[in-house]
Design a protein around this motif. Structure first.
Motif, PDB file in Angstrom:
ATOM      1  N   VAL A   1       0.839  -1.200   0.000  1.00 20.79           N
ATOM      2  CA  VAL A   1       0.000   0.000   0.000  1.00 20.79           C
ATOM      3  C   VAL A   1       0.874   1.251   0.000  1.00 20.79           C
ATOM      4  O   VAL A   1       0.627   2.203  -0.754  1.00 20.79           O
ATOM      5  N   CYS A   2       1.907   1.242   0.842  1.00 20.35           N
ATOM      6  CA  CYS A   2       2.790   2.402   0.954  1.00 20.35           C
ATOM      7  C   CYS A   2       3.599   2.615  -0.327  1.00 20.35           C
ATOM      8  O   CYS A   2       3.820   3.757  -0.754  1.00 20.35           O
ATOM      9  N   VAL A   3       4.048   1.520  -0.942  1.00 20.40           N
ATOM     10  CA  VAL A   3       4.785   1.630  -2.189  1.00 20.40           C
ATOM     11  C   VAL A   3       3.882   2.184  -3.293  1.00 20.40           C
ATOM     12  O   VAL A   3       4.296   3.025  -4.087  1.00 20.40           O
ATOM     13  N   ALA A   4       2.638   1.717  -3.332  1.00 22.88           N
ATOM     14  CA  ALA A   4       1.683   2.199  -4.341  1.00 22.88           C
ATOM     15  C   ALA A   4       1.425   3.688  -4.168  1.00 22.88           C
ATOM     16  O   ALA A   4       1.362   4.440  -5.153  1.00 22.88           O
ATOM     17  N   GLU A   5       1.304   4.156  -2.924  1.00 23.01           N
ATOM     18  CA  GLU A   5       1.095   5.566  -2.657  1.00 23.01           C
ATOM     19  C   GLU A   5       2.306   6.387  -3.056  1.00 23.01           C
ATOM     20  O   GLU A   5       2.186   7.487  -3.609  1.00 23.01           O
ATOM     21  N   TYR A   6       3.496   5.836  -2.791  1.00 28.48           N
ATOM     22  CA  TYR A   6       4.731   6.539  -3.164  1.00 28.48           C
ATOM     23  C   TYR A   6       4.849   6.665  -4.690  1.00 28.48           C
ATOM     24  O   TYR A   6       5.166   7.752  -5.197  1.00 28.48           O
ATOM     25  N   GLU A   7       4.582   5.588  -5.393  1.00 22.82           N
ATOM     26  CA  GLU A   7       4.687   5.620  -6.853  1.00 22.82           C
ATOM     27  C   GLU A   7       3.632   6.541  -7.464  1.00 22.82           C
ATOM     28  O   GLU A   7       3.884   7.220  -8.476  1.00 22.82           O
ATOM     29  N   LYS A   8       2.456   6.589  -6.854  1.00 25.30           N
ATOM     30  CA  LYS A   8       1.409   7.491  -7.346  1.00 25.30           C
ATOM     31  C   LYS A   8       1.820   8.942  -7.139  1.00 25.30           C
ATOM     32  O   LYS A   8       1.642   9.790  -8.030  1.00 25.30           O
ATOM     33  N   ALA A   9       2.402   9.231  -5.968  1.00 22.88           N
ATOM     34  CA  ALA A   9       2.850  10.594  -5.679  1.00 22.88           C
ATOM     35  C   ALA A   9       4.033  10.999  -6.555  1.00 22.88           C
ATOM     36  O   ALA A   9       4.229  12.181  -6.848  1.00 22.88           O
ATOM     37  N   SER A  10       4.806  10.000  -6.972  1.00 23.36           N
ATOM     38  CA  SER A  10       5.979  10.267  -7.817  1.00 23.36           C
ATOM     39  C   SER A  10       5.620  10.289  -9.295  1.00 23.36           C
ATOM     40  O   SER A  10       6.497  10.489 -10.137  1.00 23.36           O
ATOM     41  N   GLY A  11       4.348  10.009  -9.615  1.00 25.10           N
ATOM     42  CA  GLY A  11       3.896  10.025 -11.006  1.00 25.10           C
ATOM     43  C   GLY A  11       4.363   8.825 -11.786  1.00 25.10           C
ATOM     44  O   GLY A  11       4.583   8.917 -13.000  1.00 25.10           O
TER      45      GLY A  11
END
Length: 251
Positions: free
Chosen positions: A240-250
């Protein structure tokens, strides 16, 4: 005598050599070389030393690491620690494996027992992006080398015809230092160390401080800080945290 006949054939008909025959020839030569034997001993002792501390901790009933509970691997160790005598059983298995590895006569059994253990650990730390992926990878490779070293004893349970293997026993050969082999070993170690550094775009580290300190060099420091907060403060699953990070990083 059989080895001499094999080597004469391989030298006389190099273009007719089957792949297994080539491997058999190399294996026979390696088994007779003291440097390969020393390396096998080094791998045995190194693997044993890797299992002993973790085995003792589990038998004593202590938590295996100081990783915080919200760390992805900390979640796992907390749950494992609460499994009662299963936790002790794992520790006993690791200690028994270590002892078997240290005794030359039982080293093969130790290597066979160690393989599923270290393979499981290796997959686990990669799945959770743990910082210890390098050492577990090297331990797995050392275990594989030992299994190859004892191939003359393991071959009887493998689906190969003995005639295809082209060998029955080995004789002492040259003790010349195998520069190419150990050069390859050094190259593999370097590849594991360097490759792991670039394997993931972000890791949780071993603590909240380590995770946040790494954000300064991250391509998106703000997203990295949110990732660390997601792991260590909110305690969300790694995916979940990795998905949020990748989403925030575009990404």
């Amino acid at each position: 005598m059989k080895n001499k006949v094999l080597f004469k054939y391989l030298r006389k008909f190099p273009n007719d050599m089957h792949l297994l025959s080539r491997l058999a020839a190399f294996y026979l030569e390696a088994k007779g070389n003291k440097w390969f034997r020393y390396f096998a001993t080094f791998c045995r002792i190194g693997l044993a030393l890797g299992f002993i501390p973790s085995g003792i901790v589990k038998i004593m009933g202590d938590r295996f690491t100081a990783l915080p509970s919200n760390h992805p691997l900390g979640h796992y160790f907390d749950a494992l620690h609460l499994t009662g005598y299963y936790y002790t059983f794992i520790g006993a298995g690791q200690l028994i494996t270590a002892v078997l590895l240290l005794i030359p006569r039982t080293a093969l059994l130790g290597a066979l027992m160690a393989f599923p253990i270290i393979l499981n650990i290796c997959v686990l730390v990669y799945a959770l992006r743990f910082e210890g992926t390098r050492i577990t990878t090297l331990m797995l490779l050392a275990n594989i080398y030992l299994l190859c070293w004892y191939f003359d004893r393991i071959k009887y349970i493998l689906p190969f015809r003995q005639a295809d293997l082209g060998m029955q026993e080995y004789t002492p050969g040259s003790n010349k230092f195998p520069f190419k082999f150990f050069g390859l070993v050094i190259a593999i170690i370097a590849a594991v160390i360097i490759g792991n550094h670039f394997l993931y775009n972000i890791r949780p580290g071993n603590s909240a401080e380590e995770c946040s300190n790494g954000c300064a060099g991250n391509s998106n420091p703000e997203a990295c800080t949110r990732f660390c907060d997601c792991i260590y403060v909110q305690g969300k699953p790694l995916d979940v945290c990795v998905a949020e990070y990748e989403k925030a990083s575009g990404r």
